[in-house]
Design a protein around this motif. Structure first.
Motif, short mmCIF file in Angstrom:
data_model
loop_
_atom_site.label_atom_id
_atom_site.label_comp_id
_atom_site.label_asym_id
_atom_site.label_seq_id
_atom_site.Cartn_x
_atom_site.Cartn_y
_atom_site.Cartn_z
N ASN A 54 57.15 8.86 -47.21
CA ASN A 54 58.47 9.44 -46.98
C ASN A 54 58.66 9.95 -45.75
OD1 ASN A 54 58.72 9.37 -50.05
ND2 ASN A 54 57.58 11.14 -50.30
N ASP B 42 59.56 14.25 -43.08
CA ASP B 42 59.99 13.82 -44.41
C ASP B 42 61.40 13.89 -44.38
OD1 ASP B 42 60.49 16.22 -45.51
OD2 ASP B 42 58.71 16.12 -46.96
N GLU B 43 61.77 13.38 -45.51
CA GLU B 43 63.45 13.48 -45.86
C GLU B 43 63.90 14.88 -45.87
OE1 GLU B 43 61.45 13.20 -49.69
OE2 GLU B 43 61.31 11.67 -48.06
N GLN B 44 63.10 15.89 -46.00
CA GLN B 44 63.61 17.34 -46.15
C GLN B 44 63.22 18.11 -44.85
OE1 GLN B 44 61.40 18.83 -49.72
NE2 GLN B 44 63.15 17.98 -51.04
N HIS B 45 62.96 17.25 -43.76
CA HIS B 45 62.58 17.82 -42.46
C HIS B 45 61.25 18.40 -42.67
CE1 HIS B 45 66.44 16.00 -40.94
NE2 HIS B 45 67.10 16.64 -41.91
N THR C 228 60.73 9.87 -42.64
CA THR C 228 62.13 9.47 -42.57
C THR C 228 62.53 10.02 -40.89
OG1 THR C 228 63.18 11.67 -42.93
CG2 THR C 228 62.93 9.79 -44.78
#
Length: 82
Positions: free
Chosen positions: A30, A51-54, A32
């Motif tokens: 994951n 990741d996608e949620q920083h 990103t």
């Protein structure tokens, strides 16, 4: 998740690290984004794999010189080796 003994001290090492992340060589899921940042408690610079949620997946300390001069490399990405 930063190893204190593993410091990136050249732009070439930063580029190799970015290629490793980009190619999935670290086994992280994951991913990103990658960013240069500073530690809130002591101001020490590091490269962050997010990741996608920083959220921080992996970090590596960098020297101040790499932090100052590696921003374009992180922003535009490492050159892919064919």
């Amino acid at each position: 998740m930063i190893n204190d003994n593993d410091i990136i001290d050249t732009l070439e090492e930063l580029e190799s690290f970015l290629l490793l992340v980009d190619n999935g060589g670290l086994g992280l899921a994951n991913v990103t984004g990658v960013a240069l940042a500073t530690n809130n408690s002591n101001g020490r610079p590091f490269v962050a794999v997010l990741d996608e949620q920083h959220k921080l997946l992996l970090g590596r300390w960098v020297t101040q010189e790499v932090f100052d001069n590696g921003k374009d490399l992180v922003r535009s990405g490492a050159k892919k080796i064919h």
